[in-house]
Every structure is written in structure tokens, then in C-alpha cells.
Scaffold this active site. Structure first.
Site, PDB file in Angstrom:
ATOM      1  N   GLU A 181      42.495  46.210  44.593  1.00 57.56           N
ATOM      2  CA  GLU A 181      43.564  45.353  45.212  1.00 57.56           C
ATOM      3  C   GLU A 181      44.740  45.820  44.268  1.00 57.56           C
ATOM      4  O   GLU A 181      45.388  44.808  43.695  1.00 57.56           O
ATOM      5  CB  GLU A 181      43.526  43.790  45.404  1.00 57.56           C
ATOM      6  N   GLU A 373      36.420  44.374  51.609  1.00 55.06           N
ATOM      7  CA  GLU A 373      36.096  42.872  51.201  1.00 55.06           C
ATOM      8  C   GLU A 373      36.550  42.082  52.479  1.00 55.06           C
ATOM      9  O   GLU A 373      37.442  42.323  53.117  1.00 55.06           O
ATOM     10  CB  GLU A 373      37.074  42.735  50.117  1.00 55.06           C
TER      11      GLU A 373
HETATM   12  C1  BG6 Z   1      39.634  39.530  46.141  1.00 49.64           C
HETATM   13  C2  BG6 Z   1      39.195  40.146  44.948  1.00 49.64           C
HETATM   14  O1  BG6 Z   1      41.108  39.314  46.187  1.00 49.64           O
HETATM   15  O2  BG6 Z   1      39.149  38.347  46.832  1.00 49.64           O
HETATM   16  C3  BG6 Z   1      37.976  39.467  44.677  1.00 49.64           C
HETATM   17  O3  BG6 Z   1      39.096  41.335  45.131  1.00 49.64           O
HETATM   18  C4  BG6 Z   1      38.031  37.950  45.008  1.00 49.64           C
HETATM   19  O4  BG6 Z   1      37.734  39.725  43.231  1.00 49.64           O
HETATM   20  C5  BG6 Z   1      38.102  37.813  46.505  1.00 49.64           C
HETATM   21  O5  BG6 Z   1      36.814  37.159  44.515  1.00 49.64           O
HETATM   22  C6  BG6 Z   1      37.938  36.291  46.895  1.00 49.64           C
HETATM   23  O6  BG6 Z   1      38.796  35.391  46.237  1.00 49.64           O
HETATM   24  P1  BG6 Z   1      38.393  34.257  45.515  1.00 49.64           P
HETATM   25  O7  BG6 Z   1      39.650  33.773  44.781  1.00 49.64           O
HETATM   26  O8  BG6 Z   1      38.060  33.468  46.669  1.00 49.64           O
HETATM   27  O9  BG6 Z   1      37.298  34.540  44.740  1.00 49.64           O
END
Ligand code: BG6
Length: 474
Positions: A181, A373
Site C-alpha cells: 500500500e 488483501e
Molecule cells: C491494510 C494493511 O491496510 O489493512 C494491513 O496492509 C492491515 O497491514 C490491514 O492489517 C487491515 O487493517 P487493520 O488496521 O484492521 O489491521
């Protein structure tokens, strides 16, 4: 029952990242990383955002120091993921495990041995690897010497790290991403880029300068990857999610276009090989001067093979945000969308937004896409019989798979889908364990207590079946 079948060889996967899972922060020669200084407590946000300088304190709890102890348990974890049928596993490499301070000439052999064995284990289970070189991770040696990505010198240190990884792990890894990201450096500068600010500095100028150095480093990594491990593909990645105009008022439409550009300009550079036309005007309007040399422009011509993105939520843009309720979930602040529900952490849930994002990105770049993701952060409950009935997670994923299927029918070439936090891990935003994404539960709480035992949730078998039949039932 009909099954919406995905393309042959579609890469169903699961993702974690070194900084949120490995733990073992100070063993086998690993150096201190920015993540090690980000506590769980009330200072977390101001440190992550670069407002407060991080200092290690005995009174704080640092979740990354232990993570989920993946460093010691990876064989057991990879075996579980193989049982689930994953076709691809995504993780990242802890930079300070390879170059502890960032500026050594010789890498740390223990770090190389660790990743070699991890990747060999995945290959032994027939899993492809998609590896992120830097996932919210930079050695503190570089932060202290250069203020992270604020300084041009960081480019060479990163390229040395990237080349070491291509040379050492090229036999195992077929998909690479230079930065997780990359656009997040604008929103979370210390975690995303090791940046601190003092009050006299022009914060926005530093952010765009850092972004530029990261883009040059990324393009250099693309060149190195193609040269050192030509069979591999290398992509770029942004935190995705389209910006909708709040209304049909042209002011809101214009705002949404500009908000979108703060994300997609990164892909414009990485996929098209040059800064897009609108950035000059943007820098001028903000009074920002960015050091971009002729040599940089040449390096930027190296373009990526695919465009990856994370997708959790769409955003909503309005010219005057003070007029409406805000949505502050998921890093980028936007207006609250009255049509959409939110997770317990205020992240908008918008499956159709995934189809919209896929179409918009493909239309703009015409490169294969990869959803690397996606998932639902939720609180799980262990029932009296010991099971975890996470139907809400299954429901969330099913809806997103349907949207993704529709996007593929629209004609968007999608290499795969990688579920975030396939095994419970530390939340990047809050540092909590209770914000769980996994289909495998990890016994650990927000204060660090727990046995670290692993347990399958209901979604484990459901995802396994999706992968087996290469599609979702409708
Ligand atoms: C993404 C990141 O933005 O979101 C991850 O690449 C992150 O590292 C994921 O864990 C989910 O976000 P969060 O804050 O719920 O862990």
C-alpha cells in the site's frame, strides 16, 4: 445449486505480514524496525502518523515484539494453510532481519536462512508465493540516519535489500510487490515510511518527496527483479477503494476525482512509467517542491507487470466535509455514505465497490489485477463447545466473491484473490488482537496474554470448499 466458477489457475490465497505476525523482534541478529516502536496504547496514532517521536519504554506494550510467534510456528501454520488448500501465500520480509541497521554491506545470514526455509516449506506444500518487500517496515538505523524515506540515500539501501531478496529467494518466489500500500505513506507516515516531522516543516512537501523516493526505489526494484529473476512477475500495490461523489453536485464530483488521484497517481507512475499530467498543477497549487531528477525520470520508465490492491471499503468525497458526518475508519477520512453499513470498527462494507474498483483500475491501466488483501475485522466468540461460528465473515466474503466474479465477467483479468489476515494477527491500525480477520483463530488477547494455540473457525472449511470447487455457490 449453481457454482460461479472462477478462471482456471485462479490464485486463491491468504496473506499475513512479517511486522504483524513474526514476533522474535530481537533474535537471530534482527535489527530494530519502526514497527517495534509502535505501542498498543494511547500514543499509537500520534506515533504512527509521525507527530510524536517514538521511544522504547518499559511501560508500553509493543504487540509486534511477539506478534503471533509466526517466526517459530511457521511450519505448523503453513501446514494448516495447506490443509485449507491455499494456492498462494502472501507474506513480507522484515527488512531489518536481512539488513539489521539498513546500511551493512553483508546481509544477516540467519535472516536469509529463515526466509529460505519458510519459502521452501510453502513450496513443499505446492503453494505459490507472493512476497512484499516492505510492509510498513523500515530499519530504525535508516530512520535515525535519514528520517526514513525523507532522504534520497534510502533508495540505494532499499535497492540493495531488494536485490539481496531477488538473489536469495528468486528460486521460490514468482510474485513480488515492492511496497505494501505505497499510498499509505501519505496517511500514516511513520509506519508507512519511517517519517517524523517537526512543526517548522512543510509536512505535505515531505510526504510527496518521500513518496517520490519510494516510487524511484520501486521502479529500480522492478528493473532488478526482471534482470535477476526473469521468470517472476513484479507488481505495485495501493490501498484501493474508489471515491464516490457524495452527490451529483459538480463540486463533489470534482472533489472525488481529486481524492481518487491521490491514490491512483502512484499507479499512474508505476504502471505508465511517468508522472501523470495533473501532478504538476497539483504540486503548484499546494506550493510543493519535489526533487525529481532527470535520472529519476529515466528509472521510472520501468513499469510493473500487474497492479495489486487491497480492498476493504469504498470512500465518499464531498467538497465541504464539515457539512456531513465523517467516516474515519480505514486511514483515509471521507464522508459517511448513508447507503452502506459498517463493521464494528467503522469500516464501510461495500461488496459492489470491489467490482467498481476493479473496473476503474483496469480501465485506467490495462494490466492484470490482483486483489491481495480483503476481509472483515470482527470480534470472534468461542462457543461453549469450543467452536467459532463466524458466519458474518463467511457472509462478507461470499458477497465480495460474488462481486469479484461479476468483475471478471465484465472482462477484468484478475490473477487471484488473497484474504487478509488468514490467520489472526495484530491489527495495523489499532494494535489489537481482538480485531480478527482470520479463518484460523490465535489464542492471544489485546494485552499480549494467551497460549498462542491455533484453532480452525467455521470459515476455514467454507473457504477450503470455495478453493476446491474454484467458485462460490449461488
Ligand atoms: C491494510 C494493511 O491496510 O489493512 C494491513 O496492509 C492491515 O497491514 C490491514 O492489517 C487491515 O487493517 P487493520 O488496521 O484492521 O489491521
Amino acid at each position: 445449486m449453481t457454482i460461479n466458477t472462477f478462471p482456471e489457475n485462479f490464485l486463491w490465497g491468504g496473506a499475513i505480514a512479517a511486522n504483524q505476525t513474526e514476533g522474535a523482534w530481537n533474535i537471530d541478529g534482527r535489527g530494530l524496525s519502526n514497527i517495534d516502536l509502535i505501542p498498543h496504547g494511547p500514543d499509537r496514532q500520534s506515533i504512527k502518523l509521525g507527530y510524536k517521536k517514538a521511544k522504547m519504554s518499559d511501560n508500553e506494550y509493543y504487540p509486534s515484539h511477539t506478534g503471533i510467534d509466526f517466526y517459530h510456528r511457521y511450519k505448523e501454520d503453513i501446514a494448516l494453510l495447506a490443509e485449507m488448500g491455499l494456492k498462494v501465500f502472501r507474506t513480507s520480509i522484515s527488512w531489518s532481519r536481512i539488513y539489521p541497521n539498513g546500511d551493512e554491506t553483508i546481509p544477516n545470514q540467519a535472516g536469509i536462512d529463515y526466509y529460505t526455509d519458510l519459502f521452501k516449506t510453502c513450496k513443499a506444500h505446492n503453494m505459490e508465493l507472493l512476497v512484499t518487500l516492505a510492509h510498513f517496515d523500515i530499519p530504525m538505523g535508516i530512520v535515525e540516519q535519514y528520517n526514513g524515506w525523507k532522504h534520497r540515500a534510502t533508495i540505494d539501501l532499499y535497492v540493495k535489500f531488494a536485490e539481496t531478496c531477488f538473489e536469495c529467494f528468486g528460486d521460490y518466489v514468482n510474485y513480488w510487490i515492492p511496497f505494501n500500500e505505497i499510498n499509505v505513506v501519505l496517511h500514516s507516515p511513520f509506519s508507512g515510511g519511517g517519517l517524523y516531522f517537526d512543526d517548522t516543516e512543510n509536512r505535505e512537501e515531505i510526504l510527496y518527496q518521500a513518496a517520490h523516493y519510494m516510487l524511484v526505489a520501486s521502479a529500480s526494484a522492478v528493473e532488478s527483479c526482471h534482470r535477476i529473476t526473469p521468470k517472476a512477475k513484479i507488481g505495485c500495490m495501493i490501498a484501493g477503494g474508489s471515491f464516490y461523489p457524495y452527490s451529483c453536485n459538480p463540486e463533489d464530483v470534482w472533489q472525488s476525482m481529486n481524492d481518487e488521484r491521490t491514490n491512483t497517481f502512484f499507479v499512474d507512475v508505476q504502471a505508465k512509467g511517468k508522472y501523470p499530467y495533473y501532478m504538476d498543477a497539483f504540486f503548484k497549487s499546494k506550493g510543493i517542491h519535489v526533487d525529481i531528477s532527470e535520472k529519476d525520470k529515466d528509472i521510472l520508465k520501468q513499469t510493473v507487470d500487474f497492479v495489486a490492491f487491497s480492498y476493504y471499503a469504498s470512500r465518499t468525497s464531498i467538497a465541504d466535509i464539515s457539512r456531513v458526518e465523517k467516516n474515519e475508519g480505514n486511514i483515509i477520512v471521507s464522508a459517511k455514505n448513508p447507503y452502506l453499513k459498517m463493521s464494528d470498527w467503522g469500516w464501510v462494507i461495500d461488496p459492489l465497490g470491489l467490482r467498481i474498483t476493479m473496473n476503474q483500475i483496469y480501465e485506467r491501466f490495462e494490466k492484470p489485477l490482483f486483489v491481495v488483501e480483503n476481509g472483515l475485522g470482527a470480534k470472534d466468540v468461542i462457543e461453549a463447545d469450543g467452536t467459532i461460528q463466524d458466519d458474518y465473515r463467511i457472509d462478507y466474503m461470499e458477497q465480495h466473491f460474488q462481486a469479484m466474479y461479476d468483475g471478471i465477467q465484465d472482462g477484468v483479468p484478475l490473477l487471484g484473490y488473497i484474504s487478509w489476515g488468514v490467520i489472526d494477527l495484530v491489527s495495523a491500525s489499532t494494535g489489537e488482537m481482538s480485531k480478527r480477520y482470520g479463518m484460523i483463530f490465535v489464542d492471544k488477547d489485546d494485552t499480549g496474554d494467551g497460549t498462542l494455540a491455533r484453532k480452525k473457525k467455521k470459515s476455514f472449511d467454507w473457504y477450503k470448499q470455495v478453493i476446491q470447487q474454484n467458485g462460490v455457490e449461488i
